[in-house]
Design a protein around this motif. Structure first.
Motif, PDB file in Angstrom:
ATOM      1  N   GLY A  77      35.938  36.699  36.086  1.00 22.82           N
ATOM      2  CA  GLY A  77      34.836  37.305  36.835  1.00 22.82           C
ATOM      3  C   GLY A  77      35.394  38.044  38.035  1.00 22.82           C
ATOM      4  O   GLY A  77      36.236  37.507  38.756  1.00 22.82           O
ATOM      5  N   VAL A  78      34.934  39.295  38.223  1.00 22.98           N
ATOM      6  CA  VAL A  78      35.417  40.115  39.340  1.00 22.98           C
ATOM      7  C   VAL A  78      34.212  40.658  40.109  1.00 22.98           C
ATOM      8  O   VAL A  78      33.221  41.087  39.497  1.00 22.98           O
ATOM      9  N   ILE A  79      34.317  40.626  41.437  1.00 25.66           N
ATOM     10  CA  ILE A  79      33.311  41.291  42.273  1.00 25.66           C
ATOM     11  C   ILE A  79      33.975  42.496  42.926  1.00 25.66           C
ATOM     12  O   ILE A  79      35.075  42.379  43.472  1.00 25.66           O
ATOM     13  N   ASN A  93      35.608  29.002  43.720  1.00 30.98           N
ATOM     14  CA  ASN A  93      34.627  28.306  44.562  1.00 30.98           C
ATOM     15  C   ASN A  93      33.179  28.446  44.086  1.00 30.98           C
ATOM     16  O   ASN A  93      32.267  28.003  44.765  1.00 30.98           O
ATOM     17  N   TYR A  94      32.960  29.077  42.931  1.00 29.71           N
ATOM     18  CA  TYR A  94      31.602  29.166  42.395  1.00 29.71           C
ATOM     19  C   TYR A  94      31.135  27.767  42.006  1.00 29.71           C
ATOM     20  O   TYR A  94      31.735  27.121  41.139  1.00 29.71           O
ATOM     21  N   GLU A  95      30.111  27.280  42.691  1.00 32.14           N
ATOM     22  CA  GLU A  95      29.638  25.892  42.508  1.00 32.14           C
ATOM     23  C   GLU A  95      30.796  24.896  42.544  1.00 32.14           C
ATOM     24  O   GLU A  95      30.781  23.886  41.828  1.00 32.14           O
ATOM     25  N   ALA A 100      39.342  27.474  40.599  1.00 39.37           N
ATOM     26  CA  ALA A 100      40.342  28.476  40.210  1.00 39.37           C
ATOM     27  C   ALA A 100      39.693  29.854  40.051  1.00 39.37           C
ATOM     28  O   ALA A 100      38.472  29.992  40.151  1.00 39.37           O
ATOM     29  N   SER A 101      40.537  30.865  39.795  1.00 42.22           N
ATOM     30  CA  SER A 101      40.036  32.245  39.682  1.00 42.22           C
ATOM     31  C   SER A 101      39.576  32.590  38.283  1.00 42.22           C
ATOM     32  O   SER A 101      38.750  33.484  38.091  1.00 42.22           O
TER      33      SER A 101
END
Ligand code: MF3
Ligand code: CO
Length: 249
Positions: free
Chosen positions: A96-98, A59-61, A65-66
């Protein structure tokens, strides 16, 4: 603004980096002819959540997908789909991981089965270019020394250096200041400080450096359709050098 991370923040980034690295290792073990990129995406999604992380790209911009899965002439931001990997493909996986609000960002390009010698060289040289850049990182060194080394190494091996896309600061956001280009003049640019965290990510092409955005508005390919590779680590600037946060050390 460029943020300087405290020891506490660095500890969270180490964990985010470790989850990222372990997700890469898991996906590497699953890559084979016949697996779809959507299956790889699902494996990554499940693994990151099971380890108390969040996949930052989802959902980044509006990204759907992940992970990003970019095959052969795809440079970056390939979207996982029902496409099956084939023997001889190369696939760049970007993750990318948060973890507790802190990001890690890392990409690696993997062979699918047996690949051509020229593709193998592209992988070896792009990985080596990343490390040529990383080796410049140290408190007191200057930002563009990183890109200068990446570019020098790439040109020595006759590879196209993608210039429209750059590395970046990383921390409580996926993309922070400063930009980290893969080209530039040695010993120029801002002075690196202890506690900065940056993502260094050369994208090198077997042919032209020129790129092209597909109609899906995400996938970037090479203009001449020749293969491209992408290697990225999240790196901490230390007093004496660097610490790779998305590696195994
Ligand atoms: N890892 C990419 C980068 O370094 C970001 C992927 S964009 C996304 O800039 F939309 F896929 F998240
Ligand atoms: Co990045």
């Amino acid at each position: 603004m460029i943020s300087i991370k405290s020891e506490k923040e660095i500890e969270l980034m180490r964990i985010a980096g470790k989850i990222n690295y372990q997700t890469h290792k898991l996906l590497e073990s699953k890559i084979r002819p016949g697996i779809t990129t959507k299956e790889l995406d699902k494996i990554a999604y499940d693994y990151i959540l099971a380890n108390n992380g969040t996949p930052s790209f989802l959902n980044y911009e509006g990204y759907p997908a992940s992970i990003c899965t970019s095959i052969n002439e795809e440079v970056v931001h390939g979207i996982p789909s029902n496409r099956k990997l084939k023997e001889g493909d190369i696939i760049s996986i970007d993750i990318g991981v948060i973890y507790k609000g802190y990001h890690s960002d890392s990409a690696w390009t993997y062979p699918v089965g047996k690949i051509s010698e020229e593709k193998q060289n592209l992988l070896n040289y792009t990985r080596e270019a990343l490390f040529e850049g990383i080796k410049e990182v140290k408190a007191g060194a200057r930002l563009h020394s990183i890109g200068a080394k990446v570019e020098q190494y790439a040109l020595k091996h006759n590879l196209g250096v993608v210039k429209e896309l750059v590395g970046h600061g990383v921390g409580t956001n996926l993309h922070e200041d400063p930009d980290v280009p893969n080209y530039g003049k040695y010993d120029t640019g801002l002075v690196l400080k202890e506690g900065m965290t940056i993502a260094i990510e050369p994208m090198l092409n077997l042919g032209t450096e020129k790129i092209f955005l597909l109609d899906d508005d995400w996938t970037i390919i090479t203009q001449d359709n020749k293969p491209s590779a992408h290697f990225e680590h999240t790196v901490l600037v230390t007093k004496d050098g660097y610490e790779i946060l998305t590696g195994d050390e």
